[in-house]
Design a protein around this motif. Structure first.
Motif, PDB file in Angstrom:
ATOM      1  N   SER A 183     101.388 112.171  36.901  1.00  0.00           N
ATOM      2  CA  SER A 183     100.244 111.759  36.046  1.00  0.00           C
ATOM      3  C   SER A 183     100.938 110.250  35.308  1.00  0.00           C
ATOM      4  N   HIS A 184      99.898 109.673  34.781  1.00  0.00           N
ATOM      5  CA  HIS A 184     100.281 108.366  34.106  1.00  0.00           C
ATOM      6  C   HIS A 184     101.195 108.476  33.397  1.00  0.00           C
ATOM      7  N   GLU A 185     101.095 109.763  32.422  1.00  0.00           N
ATOM      8  CA  GLU A 185     101.990 109.926  31.218  1.00  0.00           C
ATOM      9  C   GLU A 185     103.447 110.146  31.731  1.00  0.00           C
ATOM     10  N   GLU A 186     103.438 111.140  32.718  1.00  0.00           N
ATOM     11  CA  GLU A 186     104.950 111.417  33.466  1.00  0.00           C
ATOM     12  C   GLU A 186     105.403 109.933  33.921  1.00  0.00           C
ATOM     13  N   ALA A 187     104.382 109.317  34.606  1.00  0.00           N
ATOM     14  CA  ALA A 187     105.175 108.028  35.357  1.00  0.00           C
ATOM     15  C   ALA A 187     105.888 107.014  33.970  1.00  0.00           C
ATOM     16  N   HIS A 188     105.083 107.219  32.926  1.00  0.00           N
ATOM     17  CA  HIS A 188     105.538 106.265  31.608  1.00  0.00           C
ATOM     18  C   HIS A 188     106.807 106.815  31.238  1.00  0.00           C
ATOM     19  N   CYS A 189     106.882 108.431  31.417  1.00  0.00           N
ATOM     20  CA  CYS A 189     108.127 109.089  30.776  1.00  0.00           C
ATOM     21  C   CYS A 189     109.291 109.208  31.692  1.00  0.00           C
ATOM     22  N   SER A 190     109.569 108.118  32.551  1.00  0.00           N
ATOM     23  CA  SER A 190     110.575 108.429  33.539  1.00  0.00           C
ATOM     24  C   SER A 190     111.578 107.598  33.169  1.00  0.00           C
ATOM     25  N   VAL A 191     112.903 107.939  33.873  1.00  0.00           N
ATOM     26  CA  VAL A 191     114.050 107.359  33.915  1.00  0.00           C
ATOM     27  C   VAL A 191     114.783 107.380  34.855  1.00  0.00           C
ATOM     28  N   ARG A 192     115.505 106.461  35.680  1.00  0.00           N
ATOM     29  CA  ARG A 192     116.340 106.518  36.832  1.00  0.00           C
ATOM     30  C   ARG A 192     117.674 106.126  36.563  1.00  0.00           C
ATOM     31  N   LEU A 193     118.393 107.068  36.879  1.00  0.00           N
ATOM     32  CA  LEU A 193     120.089 106.830  36.698  1.00  0.00           C
ATOM     33  C   LEU A 193     120.552 106.780  38.108  1.00  0.00           C
ATOM     34  N   THR A 194     121.184 105.541  38.316  1.00  0.00           N
ATOM     35  CA  THR A 194     121.808 105.353  39.598  1.00  0.00           C
ATOM     36  C   THR A 194     123.297 105.258  39.441  1.00  0.00           C
ATOM     37  N   LEU A 195     123.935 106.015  40.015  1.00  0.00           N
ATOM     38  CA  LEU A 195     125.492 105.866  39.895  1.00  0.00           C
ATOM     39  C   LEU A 195     126.228 104.832  41.117  1.00  0.00           C
ATOM     40  N   GLY A 196     127.401 104.431  40.833  1.00  0.00           N
ATOM     41  CA  GLY A 196     128.001 103.619  41.620  1.00  0.00           C
ATOM     42  C   GLY A 196     129.839 103.896  41.899  1.00  0.00           C
ATOM     43  N   LYS A 197     130.426 103.248  42.567  1.00  0.00           N
ATOM     44  CA  LYS A 197     131.561 103.602  43.083  1.00  0.00           C
ATOM     45  C   LYS A 197     132.412 103.600  41.777  1.00  0.00           C
ATOM     46  N   GLN A 198     132.086 102.866  40.757  1.00  0.00           N
ATOM     47  CA  GLN A 198     132.867 102.718  39.347  1.00  0.00           C
ATOM     48  C   GLN A 198     132.466 103.728  38.348  1.00  0.00           C
ATOM     49  N   THR A 199     131.506 104.661  38.648  1.00  0.00           N
ATOM     50  CA  THR A 199     131.201 105.904  37.996  1.00  0.00           C
ATOM     51  C   THR A 199     132.201 106.732  37.769  1.00  0.00           C
ATOM     52  N   LYS A 200     132.564 107.372  36.595  1.00  0.00           N
ATOM     53  CA  LYS A 200     133.582 108.187  36.183  1.00  0.00           C
ATOM     54  C   LYS A 200     133.089 109.399  35.680  1.00  0.00           C
ATOM     55  N   PRO A 201     133.666 110.580  35.868  1.00  0.00           N
ATOM     56  CA  PRO A 201     133.250 111.819  35.350  1.00  0.00           C
ATOM     57  C   PRO A 201     133.032 111.877  34.017  1.00  0.00           C
ATOM     58  N   SER A 202     133.899 111.147  33.191  1.00  0.00           N
ATOM     59  CA  SER A 202     133.675 111.140  31.770  1.00  0.00           C
ATOM     60  C   SER A 202     132.385 110.338  31.430  1.00  0.00           C
ATOM     61  N   ASP A 203     132.008 109.326  32.315  1.00  0.00           N
ATOM     62  CA  ASP A 203     130.616 108.460  32.093  1.00  0.00           C
ATOM     63  C   ASP A 203     129.589 109.817  31.963  1.00  0.00           C
ATOM     64  N   ILE A 204     129.499 110.637  32.904  1.00  0.00           N
ATOM     65  CA  ILE A 204     128.510 111.691  33.280  1.00  0.00           C
ATOM     66  C   ILE A 204     128.617 112.526  31.964  1.00  0.00           C
ATOM     67  N   ASP A 205     129.721 113.010  31.610  1.00  0.00           N
ATOM     68  CA  ASP A 205     129.696 113.837  30.436  1.00  0.00           C
ATOM     69  C   ASP A 205     129.042 113.205  28.974  1.00  0.00           C
ATOM     70  N   TYR A 206     129.563 111.992  28.949  1.00  0.00           N
ATOM     71  CA  TYR A 206     128.894 111.259  27.927  1.00  0.00           C
ATOM     72  C   TYR A 206     127.404 110.985  27.990  1.00  0.00           C
ATOM     73  N   VAL A 207     126.696 110.920  29.137  1.00  0.00           N
ATOM     74  CA  VAL A 207     125.333 110.887  29.296  1.00  0.00           C
ATOM     75  C   VAL A 207     124.843 112.432  28.850  1.00  0.00           C
ATOM     76  N   LEU A 208     125.401 113.271  29.429  1.00  0.00           N
ATOM     77  CA  LEU A 208     125.038 114.626  29.160  1.00  0.00           C
ATOM     78  C   LEU A 208     125.030 115.015  27.613  1.00  0.00           C
ATOM     79  N   GLU A 209     126.045 114.441  27.000  1.00  0.00           N
ATOM     80  CA  GLU A 209     126.280 114.923  25.618  1.00  0.00           C
ATOM     81  C   GLU A 209     125.209 114.116  24.819  1.00  0.00           C
ATOM     82  N   ILE A 210     124.693 113.032  25.260  1.00  0.00           N
ATOM     83  CA  ILE A 210     123.776 112.358  24.228  1.00  0.00           C
ATOM     84  C   ILE A 210     122.440 112.133  24.522  1.00  0.00           C
ATOM     85  N   LEU A 211     121.963 112.370  25.915  1.00  0.00           N
ATOM     86  CA  LEU A 211     120.541 112.481  26.214  1.00  0.00           C
ATOM     87  C   LEU A 211     119.569 113.466  25.743  1.00  0.00           C
TER      88      LEU A 211
END
Ligand code: PLP
Length: 393
Positions: free
Chosen positions: A352-380
């Motif tokens: 729906s328009h609302e769902e589309a407006h409430c969307s987030v894309r997270l795209t990882l890269g070769k520099q992404t570390k496990p601790s980066d993911i832990d941090y996102v999961l901690e605050i999101l």
């Protein structure tokens, strides 16, 4: 300054250190114009040809079939407009072209322009609830005057990987019974880092990708065009790139693009490690955030892409909150993220328009570390909860 956690690798990637090192001499010491016949010119000419060989090895084609352009946007425009224009000039009245509903704007807009100018007929194929093009609907859409099919290899927003090799085989089989062939083009910008791009395995006549999505520089793209495919150049002048793309070559960019594909070819890509972290991110978000909607296919998906809708929490606000905490993410494709219009891709997926407006894309890269993911999961989860409270939903 706070540490940056960069989870916007579908928008662009940092230039790899080895790639940068290869490029640097071509800004200053090795500055000859590749068209000049003196020593300095021949040096840069050779560097371009070396890069062309590297790209050809990556795609498993002949170096003669590789052209360098200024961006994947340009390659997309050139492939679509150039093939259709040439076909018309060879006598076809109004060729029909087929694209998927989730093509990048660089494909979509040039197709609409061709229709507006009454140069082509267009069919836009729907996608299923996972974001995939179905072969049966493609087969049904093919008409007598169909001359070009363009389906992107992997989607920049939801990371869906299309069945390019199966589409390629389907078109090759159909072509066996036709006098005027259908050409098949794929935008492989998001795929090049992770998926098999050997053109014969895919059965494509055209393919392009961009330097800045594969740890190479911005402003450079490789365009593969199968030998014998009709095409009219869009940029004319000095006849560079065998007349298909005039303009003095971006030598550092071309050298960087060659080095970037060599890195992928030699390392076999960064997919496996990234996928593990991406899966941890997806599992964590679905576990810790109520009513999180995961968008696209889990199976047919780029290893670095996670895409969610969080009803009641506006995408732009989520991005701003994440940014304040040093996390770079995106609401959609980079090119569309300044627009408040909901993403066509998410609407095509059935959001729906609302769902589309409430969307987030997270795209990882070769520099992404496990601790980066832990941090996102901690605050999101806290961010989503707070934004939902503010919006009252
Ligand atoms: N195609 C896809 C799938 C993309 O993701 C992008 C960039 O976002 C492009 C084309 C355009 O590439 P460039 O930035 O090189 O013009």
């Amino acid at each position: 300054m706070k540490k940056i956690i960069y989870l916007d690798n579908a928008a662009t990637t940092p230039v790899d250190a080895v790639v940068l090192k290869k490029m640097l001499p071509y800004f200053s010491e090795k500055y000859g114009n590749p068209s000049s016949i003196h020593r300095l010119g021949q040096e840069t000419f050779q560097a371009i040809e070396e890069s062309r060989r590297q790209v050809a090895d990556f795609l498993n084609c002949s170096p003669e079939e590789i052209y360098f352009t200024g961006s994947a946007t340009e390659s997309d425009n050139l492939a679509i407009w150039g093939i259709i224009e040439k076909i018309i000039s060879l006598g076809s009245a109004k060729p029909h072209l087929i694209i998927s509903a989730i093509e990048h704007k660089a494909v979509l807009e040039i197709c609409h322009k061709l229709v507006e100018r009454k140069m082509a007929e267009l069919t836009v194929l729907p996608i299923n609830e996972e974001g995939l093009v179905e072969l049966t609907s493609l087969e049904k859409a093919i008409k007598k005057n169909t001359r070009l099919v363009a389906v992107m290899y992997a989607n920049s927003e939801i990371g869906t990987v299309q069945p390019i090799a199966r589409i390629g085989r389907l078109i090759q089989n159909i072509n066996k019974k036709r006098k005027e062939p259908i050409y098949f083009y794929t935008d492989a910008v998001q795929a090049a880092n992770y998926l098999d791009c050997r053109v014969d395995n895919l059965g494509v006549d055209g393919l392009s990708f961009s330097g800045h999505k594969i740890y190479g520089p911005k402003g450079i793209s490789a365009f593969y065009l199968r030998k014998g495919t009709p095409i009219t150049p869009m940029i004319i002048g000095g006849g560079h790139e065998k007349g298909l793309r005039s303009g003095t070559e971006n030598v550092p960019g071309i050298v960087g693009l060659g080095a970037a594909v060599e890195r992928i070819r030699k390392s076999g890509g960064d997919g496996a490690q990234i996928k593990k972290l991406r899966d941890k991110l997806i599992t964590g978000i679905l576990r810790d955030i109520p009513n999180a909607r995961f968008n696209g296919s889990l199976k047919e998906r780029l290893p670095n892409n996670a895409h969610f809708s969080f009803k009641g929490a506006e995408g732009e606000s989520i991005i701003m909150e994440l940014s304040q905490r040093g996390i770079c993410a995106s609401t959609g494709s980079a090119c569309a993220s300044h627009s408040l219009k909901p993403s066509d891709i998410l609407l095509a997926l059935g959001l729906s328009h609302e769902e589309a407006h409430c969307s987030v894309r997270l795209t990882l890269g070769k520099q992404t570390k496990p601790s980066d993911i832990d941090y996102v999961l901690e605050i999101l989860p806290g961010i989503i909860e707070r934004l939902r409270k503010i919006s009252g939903r």
